[in-house]
Design a protein around this motif. Structure first.
Motif, mmCIF file in Angstrom:
data_model
loop_
_atom_site.group_PDB
_atom_site.id
_atom_site.type_symbol
_atom_site.label_atom_id
_atom_site.label_comp_id
_atom_site.label_asym_id
_atom_site.label_seq_id
_atom_site.Cartn_x
_atom_site.Cartn_y
_atom_site.Cartn_z
ATOM 1 N N TYR A 211 108.476 112.396 15.034
ATOM 2 C CA TYR A 211 108.291 111.084 15.653
ATOM 3 C C TYR A 211 107.215 110.304 14.945
ATOM 4 O O TYR A 211 106.196 110.867 14.540
ATOM 5 N N SER A 212 107.421 108.996 14.890
ATOM 6 C CA SER A 212 106.320 108.072 14.751
ATOM 7 C C SER A 212 105.910 107.745 16.178
ATOM 8 O O SER A 212 106.634 107.050 16.886
ATOM 9 N N CYS A 213 104.749 108.250 16.600
ATOM 10 C CA CYS A 213 104.260 107.955 17.964
ATOM 11 C C CYS A 213 103.745 106.525 18.058
ATOM 12 O O CYS A 213 103.459 106.026 19.144
ATOM 13 N N THR A 214 103.588 105.891 16.879
ATOM 14 C CA THR A 214 103.225 104.485 16.811
ATOM 15 C C THR A 214 104.212 103.636 17.601
ATOM 16 O O THR A 214 103.851 102.602 18.155
ATOM 17 N N LYS A 215 105.445 104.072 17.604
ATOM 18 C CA LYS A 215 106.534 103.267 18.179
ATOM 19 C C LYS A 215 106.525 103.388 19.698
ATOM 20 O O LYS A 215 105.524 103.058 20.296
ATOM 21 N N HIS A 216 107.554 103.907 20.333
ATOM 22 C CA HIS A 216 107.605 103.824 21.803
ATOM 23 C C HIS A 216 106.480 104.592 22.496
ATOM 24 O O HIS A 216 106.117 104.270 23.617
ATOM 25 N N GLU A 263 102.280 108.045 29.789
ATOM 26 C CA GLU A 263 102.371 107.902 31.247
ATOM 27 C C GLU A 263 103.420 106.862 31.648
ATOM 28 O O GLU A 263 104.063 106.982 32.682
ATOM 29 N N THR A 264 103.562 105.821 30.819
ATOM 30 C CA THR A 264 104.506 104.750 31.162
ATOM 31 C C THR A 264 105.730 104.727 30.241
ATOM 32 O O THR A 264 106.492 103.766 30.252
ATOM 33 N N LEU A 265 105.916 105.792 29.448
ATOM 34 C CA LEU A 265 107.023 105.779 28.473
ATOM 35 C C LEU A 265 108.381 105.549 29.144
ATOM 36 O O LEU A 265 109.168 104.713 28.702
ATOM 37 N N ALA A 266 108.645 106.288 30.220
ATOM 38 C CA ALA A 266 109.965 106.164 30.852
ATOM 39 C C ALA A 266 110.146 104.765 31.435
ATOM 40 O O ALA A 266 111.209 104.139 31.252
ATOM 41 N N LEU A 267 109.115 104.266 32.105
ATOM 42 C CA LEU A 267 109.206 102.908 32.672
ATOM 43 C C LEU A 267 109.502 101.883 31.593
ATOM 44 O O LEU A 267 110.371 101.031 31.746
ATOM 45 N N ARG A 268 108.740 101.978 30.494
ATOM 46 C CA ARG A 268 108.884 100.972 29.434
ATOM 47 C C ARG A 268 110.225 101.090 28.739
ATOM 48 O O ARG A 268 110.937 100.092 28.542
ATOM 49 N N MET A 272 113.056 98.261 28.620
ATOM 50 C CA MET A 272 113.391 97.680 27.316
ATOM 51 C C MET A 272 114.870 97.896 26.996
ATOM 52 O O MET A 272 115.520 97.039 26.393
ATOM 53 N N THR A 273 115.403 99.042 27.426
ATOM 54 C CA THR A 273 116.817 99.335 27.183
ATOM 55 C C THR A 273 117.711 98.396 28.002
ATOM 56 O O THR A 273 118.724 97.898 27.500
ATOM 57 N N ARG A 274 117.327 98.132 29.260
ATOM 58 C CA ARG A 274 118.097 97.150 30.057
ATOM 59 C C ARG A 274 118.086 95.789 29.366
ATOM 60 O O ARG A 274 119.112 95.116 29.269
ATOM 61 N N ASN A 275 116.914 95.394 28.851
ATOM 62 C CA ASN A 275 116.826 94.116 28.136
ATOM 63 C C ASN A 275 117.679 94.129 26.867
ATOM 64 O O ASN A 275 118.319 93.142 26.533
ATOM 65 N N GLY A 382 111.629 93.971 23.741
ATOM 66 C CA GLY A 382 110.431 94.304 24.498
ATOM 67 C C GLY A 382 110.614 94.226 25.999
ATOM 68 O O GLY A 382 111.741 94.323 26.511
ATOM 69 N N LEU A 383 109.494 94.063 26.658
ATOM 70 C CA LEU A 383 109.433 94.128 28.126
ATOM 71 C C LEU A 383 109.454 92.758 28.801
ATOM 72 O O LEU A 383 109.330 92.688 30.025
#
Ligand code: PLP
Length: 403
Positions: A211-216, A263-268, A272-275, A382-383
């Motif tokens: 992973y690039s943890c930089t991303k999501h 902590e907020t990965l799933a929320l975000r 973002m996927t819905r968008n 994005g969000l």
């Protein structure tokens, strides 16, 4: 200290719970949030303890290039989320990719990679590995016969990415891993675009996930970082000595920021996927848009594979506008909310023109092979409210009509 299965959380926890609680080890002060150990070194009670630490008789932190408690907390949580035996965090995503490959191969070995790779990954396979006497072969990732041919000789490692950057090609990970293993290869999957939530390469037969943890995982445009996940013996014997001795260490500060990001990965990622699904549908019906690629849409060329191996369409959309580069530039320059940036997976929506940025260096011929046209735009969704994103995209669409 490297994370291991002994610290993993209850098997029945769902991802959103793991993202908050997995691998948490509180100090004597009982802090709620993970402690930040911003320290380069560690002190010993006496000379004997230092000596025993170095022989491995006792477990004690030595130096943050080797291991750090905050970095270890991130490693435990990432391993738990991925379902991996072990994880090593690295300074960047490219640190993860380069260490996974360079620790595994030696002069005379052969590496096979799918052609559709992130720009720097492509550079490592095309330019760096041959410099050390490693033979490298690129394959059109969707062509299983081409993989078979590439694996007709013993192979040390395979690097692939799905969905790929920037055109979101989806590769059949299980079919490729099965073929790769017959050639003796370690299968390394760059899982950035799917995120750990939507695709589990280890369950599909991969040996290593990067992973690039930089991303999501940070996902808020703050820090760089990476991670390599896999079997404990490979991580301990092959990857970890390489990472520790070459200095590819993650800063404890960045690890702490990423723990907050998890902590907020799933929320975000879910929002973002819905968008992304909403803007892909808008673009598919808008005038001046030649084509839209989104793994969650039925018109994606590998929709069936995406359905089989991913549990969400992801946060990235690729589309092609009329008018080639002029059209793409007019579209992007008309946007007021969505920023022009080559980062991705961020809370803020970002677009980039791969042909003149991320994929400029590979040249027109290679871009044509990857299906990256002059009018292609990569959109990291994005969000923001999707209605505001669509209003902004409509400005780009209007600019195309004028052009
Ligand atoms: C960003 C990215 C990388 C490199 O990560 P860095 O953190 O920028 O070093 C590798 N692979 C993919 C697919 C990426 O998107």
């Amino acid at each position: 200290m490297m994370s291991d299965s002994k610290t993993s959380s209850p098997k029945n926890w769902r991802p959103a719970t793991r993202l908050l609680h997995a691998g948490l080890e509180r100090t004597e002060y009982g802090e709620t949030s993970e402690a930040l150990f911003l320290t380069s070194g560690f002190v010993y009670d006496n000379a004997e303890q230092a000596a025993k630490t170095f022989t491995g008789e006792i477990s004690h932190y030595q130096y943050s290039r080797f291991a750090n408690p905050t970095v270890a907390a991130l490693e435990r949580r990432l391993a738990d989320l991925e379902g991996a035996e072990a994880c090593v965090a690295t300074s960047t995503g490219m640190g993860a990719v380069s260490s996974a490959l360079l620790s595994q191969v030696k002069a005379g070995d052969r590496v096979v990679a799918s052609r559709a790779l992130f720009g720097s990954c492509h550079w490592i396979v095309a330019n760096l590995l041959p410099q050390y006497g490693v033979e490298t072969v690129f394959v059109d990732g969707g062509d299983l016969a081409a993989w078979d041919e590439a694996f007709s000789k013993p192979t040390a490692a395979v690097l692939l990415e799905s969905p790929s950057n920037p055109m979101l090609d989806v590769l059949d990970l299980a079919a490729i891993a099965e073929r790769a293993h017959k050639a003796g290869a370690l299968v390394i999957v760059d899982n950035v675009f799917a995120s750990p939530l939507y695709q589990k390469p280890l369950e599909l037969g991969a040996d290593v996930v990067v992973y690039s943890c930089t991303k999501h995982i940070d996902g808020q445009g703050r820090v760089l970082g990476g991670a390599v996940l896999g079997k404990e013996d490979w991580i301990k014997e092959t990857l970890q000595p390489f990472v520790r001795n070459t200095g590819n260490a993650l800063s404890p500060f960045n690890a702490w920021v990423m723990l907050k990001g998890l902590e907020t990965l799933a929320l975000r990622v879910e929002a973002m996927t819905r968008n992304a699904a909403a803007v892909a549908d808008y673009l598919a019906s808008a005038p001046g848009i030649v084509s839209v690629r989104y793994p969650g849409r039925k018109d994606h060329p590998q929709y069936d594979i995406a359905q089989r191996q991913m549990t969400g369409g992801g946060t990235m959309v690729a589309f092609e506008v009329e008018g080639g580069q002029d059209g793409a530039f007019a579209f992007m320059n008309a946007l007021r909310l969505i920023a022009i940036s080559n980062n991705l997976g961020d809370a803020r929506s970002l677009v980039t023109h791969p042909a003149t940025t991320t994929h400029m260096k590979i040249g027109a011929e290679e871009r044509a092979k990857l299906g990256i046209s002059e009018g292609a735009i990569r959109f990291s969704v994005g969000l923001e409210d999707s209605a505001d994103l669509i209003d902004d995209l409509a400005r780009g669409v209007a600019a195309l009509a004028k052009g």
